[in-house]
Design an enzyme around this catalytic site. Sequence first.
Site, short mmCIF file in Angstrom:
data_model
loop_
_atom_site.label_atom_id
_atom_site.label_comp_id
_atom_site.label_asym_id
_atom_site.label_seq_id
_atom_site.Cartn_x
_atom_site.Cartn_y
_atom_site.Cartn_z
N LYS A 174 23.77 -2.30 36.21
CA LYS A 174 25.23 -2.47 36.20
C LYS A 174 25.66 -2.89 37.60
O LYS A 174 25.82 -2.07 38.50
CB LYS A 174 25.96 -1.18 35.81
CG LYS A 174 27.48 -1.43 35.58
CD LYS A 174 28.35 -0.26 35.89
CE LYS A 174 28.70 -0.15 37.33
NZ LYS A 174 29.57 -1.26 37.86
N GLY A 209 33.49 3.44 33.29
CA GLY A 209 32.97 3.07 31.98
C GLY A 209 31.45 3.09 31.94
O GLY A 209 30.83 4.14 31.76
N GLU A 249 22.25 5.97 47.77
CA GLU A 249 22.36 5.33 49.07
C GLU A 249 23.84 5.06 49.28
O GLU A 249 24.43 4.21 48.61
CB GLU A 249 21.53 4.03 49.11
CG GLU A 249 21.24 3.54 50.51
CD GLU A 249 22.36 2.74 51.11
OE1 GLU A 249 23.09 3.30 51.97
OE2 GLU A 249 22.54 1.58 50.73
N GLU A 382 34.81 5.85 56.84
CA GLU A 382 34.19 4.53 56.72
C GLU A 382 35.27 3.52 56.34
O GLU A 382 35.84 3.58 55.24
CB GLU A 382 33.09 4.55 55.66
CG GLU A 382 32.31 3.25 55.60
CD GLU A 382 31.18 3.27 54.58
OE1 GLU A 382 30.12 2.72 54.87
OE2 GLU A 382 31.38 3.84 53.49
#
Length: 480
Positions: A174, A209, A249, A382
């Site tokens: 995905k 989703g 990650e 960030e």
Amino acid sequence: MADRRKFYIGGEWVDPAAPGDLEVIDPSTEEPVAVISLGGQADTDAAVAAAKAAFPAWSQSAPADRLALVEKILAVYERRAPDMAAAITHEMGAPQDMSLEDQVGAGSSHIRNFITAFRDFRFVRPLGDHAPSSMTAWEPVGVVGLITPWNWPMNQVTLKVIPAILAGDTCILKPSEIAPLSSMLFAEILDEAGVPAGVFNLVNGDGQGVGTQLSTHPDVEMISFTGSTRAGIAISKAAADSLKKVCLELGGKGANLIFADADDKAVLRGARHCFYNSGQSCNAPTRMLVERSVYERAVETAAQVARDTRVATAHQPGPHIGPVVSKAQWQKIQDMIQTGIDEGARLVAGGPGLPEGVNRGYFVRPTVFADVTNDMAIARQEIFGPVLSIIPFDSEEEAVRIANDTPYGLTSYVQSQDGARRNRLARQLRSGMVEMNGQPRGAGSAFGGVKQSGRAREGGVMGLEEFMDSKAISGWDRDA
């Protein structure tokens, strides 16, 4: 506008079970370039079923055959590099040259490095001389869900799909719904290379989703996710009920420690790295910690780098930076720049608003803040844009304390000519990676962090093992 509504399931391009159109926006122009479909539960179920059906045969295939297939994938990938670069430029705004050389090139490098690592990979290994009949076997996990981000599309797709295939897993990718075109082209590449039906599948969708559906699906044994820390936490919670293997990650807020004895290019190198890819890299050195005796000189150098960094459309060659990926990302960066001003940091370059002469596209002015303290939002959050925060320090101990005072732990950087200091700091900094004096990590080094940067290890031998389970075996007949 390209029609890319289909999904790749079971070796075929198929229509979605229900309509769910989403336009892909070119961030340089703010114009749609393609329309995709967002998948639903029926699409996810179909992809998982195809992967599950393919797993028994693929998991038992000969490693040499899997290696040969990946070598074919690399050949097709390299032949289609110009097409891949164009897709990435349109979907996420990487400039033409950077898209071909770095974005597409990262995928080539990872595939080559996995091929090298796999050639010498031992699936059954002796535990040691003390236990001659005890072995450790490495075996495929099963059906794996792969969820990738928009900032480095092929970097992340190849770090997941290629080791999964080599390990003997079957997978469902995905990609980010913001930048899906490169992944759809990657599916075409795998199809042309002859990947067996069901071994690789692609379903577009958003995190709430398809992302959640993969994370909770009982037939998915593992989720490998790259993206924000917030989303990584949500995936971990969603996957907990089915006790999946979860590899994350996530984000970063890299500290770049520059000492007075650093080489003349250290500040230049660090600022350019921060602005590279328009600041949209999780390992960007966005906190520059500078020893006070060279602090003001470093501030001026970094400010000049920002002023010299050209911002322009991605649809032209050159060493400039392009836009950020979306209007939402642009607005987030603008809000953070204003927050830095409001917090009292000294703005020495850039600032809010569009660059001069630009009236459309999601372009950000390369921005440098000096006199930042580590409790400011711009030093702790960030930003994922071309924004650099510079912080002074007086001692090595203070530099380490500031660097480690972050919820993240992806990459740290050290600039010093003192080898003993570098070695000392490399062990004291709490991060999954430490890069020193501009020297890149070697080919096959694992990429990953600690703390809220996640603890995945991607690339090389460790990246292969990430997609396998280990099995301890006793009574092995080594003469059989």
